[in-house]
Design an enzyme around this catalytic site. Structure first.
Site, PDB file in Angstrom:
ATOM      1  N   SER A 117      45.350  42.400 137.526  1.00 27.80           N
ATOM      2  CA  SER A 117      44.383  43.455 137.218  1.00 27.80           C
ATOM      3  C   SER A 117      43.721  43.152 135.885  1.00 27.80           C
ATOM      4  O   SER A 117      44.394  42.760 134.925  1.00 27.80           O
ATOM      5  CB  SER A 117      45.124  44.792 137.151  1.00 27.80           C
ATOM      6  OG  SER A 117      44.412  45.697 136.341  1.00 27.80           O
ATOM      7  N   GLY A 159      42.749  61.943 135.041  1.00 24.78           N
ATOM      8  CA  GLY A 159      42.701  62.904 136.138  1.00 24.78           C
ATOM      9  C   GLY A 159      41.550  62.643 137.091  1.00 24.78           C
ATOM     10  O   GLY A 159      41.086  63.551 137.770  1.00 24.78           O
ATOM     11  N   GLU A 192      51.947  56.926 147.705  1.00 26.06           N
ATOM     12  CA  GLU A 192      52.093  57.629 146.430  1.00 26.06           C
ATOM     13  C   GLU A 192      53.312  58.565 146.452  1.00 26.06           C
ATOM     14  O   GLU A 192      54.085  58.624 145.503  1.00 26.06           O
ATOM     15  CB  GLU A 192      50.816  58.407 146.121  1.00 26.06           C
ATOM     16  CG  GLU A 192      50.849  59.071 144.783  1.00 26.06           C
ATOM     17  CD  GLU A 192      49.463  59.274 144.181  1.00 26.06           C
ATOM     18  OE1 GLU A 192      48.532  58.520 144.501  1.00 26.06           O
ATOM     19  OE2 GLU A 192      49.341  60.210 143.382  1.00 26.06           O
ATOM     20  N   ASP A 199      43.016  63.442 147.002  1.00 28.06           N
ATOM     21  CA  ASP A 199      42.402  62.327 146.274  1.00 28.06           C
ATOM     22  C   ASP A 199      42.058  61.162 147.204  1.00 28.06           C
ATOM     23  O   ASP A 199      40.972  60.586 147.137  1.00 28.06           O
ATOM     24  CB  ASP A 199      43.345  61.846 145.160  1.00 28.06           C
ATOM     25  CG  ASP A 199      43.756  62.972 144.232  1.00 28.06           C
ATOM     26  OD1 ASP A 199      43.083  64.013 144.225  1.00 28.06           O
ATOM     27  OD2 ASP A 199      44.758  62.807 143.521  1.00 28.06           O
TER      28      ASP A 199
HETATM   29  C1  GLA Z   1      46.299  65.773 141.814  1.00 24.91           C
HETATM   30  C2  GLA Z   1      46.932  65.497 143.167  1.00 24.91           C
HETATM   31  C3  GLA Z   1      46.138  66.176 144.273  1.00 24.91           C
HETATM   32  C4  GLA Z   1      45.933  67.663 143.968  1.00 24.91           C
HETATM   33  C5  GLA Z   1      45.419  67.846 142.543  1.00 24.91           C
HETATM   34  C6  GLA Z   1      45.350  69.298 142.136  1.00 24.91           C
HETATM   35  O1  GLA Z   1      45.033  65.174 141.738  1.00 24.91           O
HETATM   36  O2  GLA Z   1      46.972  64.101 143.413  1.00 24.91           O
HETATM   37  O3  GLA Z   1      46.798  65.994 145.503  1.00 24.91           O
HETATM   38  O4  GLA Z   1      47.098  68.388 144.199  1.00 24.91           O
HETATM   39  O5  GLA Z   1      46.213  67.167 141.600  1.00 24.91           O
HETATM   40  O6  GLA Z   1      44.393  69.958 142.885  1.00 24.91           O
END
Ligand code: GLA
Length: 391
Positions: free
Chosen positions: A67, A124, A165, A177
């Site tokens: 990476s 995030g 994950e 996600d």
């Molecule tokens: C993270 C998790 C998601 C979701 C969000 C909160 O991004 O990976 O699955 O729960 O937090 O909405």
């Protein structure tokens, strides 16, 4: 991120040219936090910030990973011995996908994969899902297909990446996600019912309405595996059990959460119920008539700010830098703003009229300076296309 840049990294580490280059975006979420694992609704979209995987087949039963962001590591992983716990650190997200694909019955080829990304880690924005999804596309499209050349359906690939994950890396996240990375469309948000997995594209083009979405990386690092996220998930499950439903999705009237005697569980449940409602409200607004657009965006802004209060006061996952960024953004003319994602760190999402974009950045930076915090980073959140092959 470009195919050329990915191929150049591949050549520098492994020699030669890759067989292909795949890209998977990070995500933002317009509405619906901590609703996905409660079988509820989410409204995320893919970002233009993304991860690339330049990959080539091998024949020796190994996965070689490097990476650009982790220049000291070249990981060599034997595919035969893959099991949860055998790989840790960043490589676990990619190796976990190989493991989850095999567990789902897919043939996983030996490969070298060179990873590159402009999704900031720990912000995030789902850099981990982007890594999983880029790897998943690379491995499935490099594999001799058992499906007569038909690609693995995207919804199934999202579930496989999530399993990597959850079970390989050990983070109890939901399906949002990976779905956002694999299924989003440019100029749309993705409405996903996390129970039925029904999905639809909701037109979402803030620029056309004279607004923009600003991501404010608050510089407080976000880590889903640090316990806070898992505790919230357990609290939601407990609240559902006490309310006699299989998940909080089944509660549609926030007043019903008053039946919970424990004030903490009551607040947690109230957040989930009201955030599900906000997802549907925002969807309704975006699907409304174009003549109402200025009001539409004002109203979406109001719901974003309302969601922030809910995440801060009821779900209790906001953090000081996020609260200060939201407050400063609103005071400088943002239509609405909220913390985004799993909580305890990461980004704030602000909906900002074009003309207020400079003042909002200035006001947030000033608030940070007053507190003596490391300056925030600003990124544009542009609803972008799903993961795909670049070359
Ligand atoms: C993270 C998790 C998601 C979701 C969000 C909160 O991004 O990976 O699955 O729960 O937090 O909405």
């Amino acid at each position: 991120m470009t195919a050329e840049r990915a191929a150049e990294l591949f050549k520098g580490r492994f020699g030669g040219a890759p067989d292909g280059v795949w890209l998977a975006p990070g995500r933002a979420n317009l509405m619906g936090e901590h609703t996905d694992y409660n079988d509820g609704f989410v409204l995320p979209f893919a970002l233009s910030q993304a991860t690339t995987a330049a990959a080539a087949r091998r024949t020796d039963g190994r996965l070689l990973l490097c990476s650009r962001q982790e220049p000291d590591d070249v990981l060599e992983i034997a595919l035969a011995g893959l099991a949860p716990g055998t790989v840790t650190g960043w490589g676990a997200y990619a190796a976990g996908v190989a493991w989850a694909l095999r567990s789902a019955g897919y043939q996983v080829p030996s490969a070298c994969i060179a990873i590159d990304s402009d999704v900031p880690a720990g912000a995030g924005l789902s850099s981990s899902a982007a890594l999983e999804c880029a790897t998943a596309l690379a491995l499935t499209e490099l594999a001799p297909s058992e499906l007569d050349g038909a690609p693995v359906p995207r919804g199934e690939l999202a579930a496989i990446a999530r399993r990597a994950e959850n079970e390989f890396v050990g983070v109890p996240s939901g399906i949002m996600d990976q779905s956002a990375s694999l299924l989003s469309q440019a100029d749309h948000a993705l409405l996903l019912d996390c129970r039925s997995l029904d999905r639809s594209q909701v037109p979402f083009d803030p620029a056309a309405a004279g607004s923009r979405l600003l991501l404010i990386n608050t510089r407080a690092r976000h880590d889903l595996s640090d316990g806070g996220y898992g505790r919230r998930r357990a609290e939601c499950e407990e609240a559902a059990r006490l309310l006699g439903v299989s998940s909080l999705r089944d509660i549609t009237d926030a007043a019903d959460t008053a039946r919970l005697a424990d004030p903490v569980l009551r607040r947690r449940a109230r957040h989930v119920v009201t955030d599900n409602q906000r997802v549907l409200q925002v969807t309704g607004l975006l699907r409304g008539s174009p003549e109402d657009r200025p009001d539409t965006y004002r109203e979406i802004g109001r719901l974003l700010t309302q969601a922030h209060s809910s995440l801060r006061d009821d779900f209790e996952i906001s953090w000081p830098e996020a609260d200060a960024a939201v407050e400063a953004a609103l005071a400088a003319g943002a239509l609405g703003a909220r913390m985004m994602g799993g909580g305890f760190g990461g980004c704030v999402l602000a909906l900002v009229p074009e003309a207020a974009s400079g003042p909002v950045r200035g006001a947030v930076s000033e608030a940070y300076a007053r507190h003596g915090w490391t300056a925030p980073e600003f990124l544009d959140a542009v609803p972008s296309d799903h993961a795909r092959r670049l070359a």
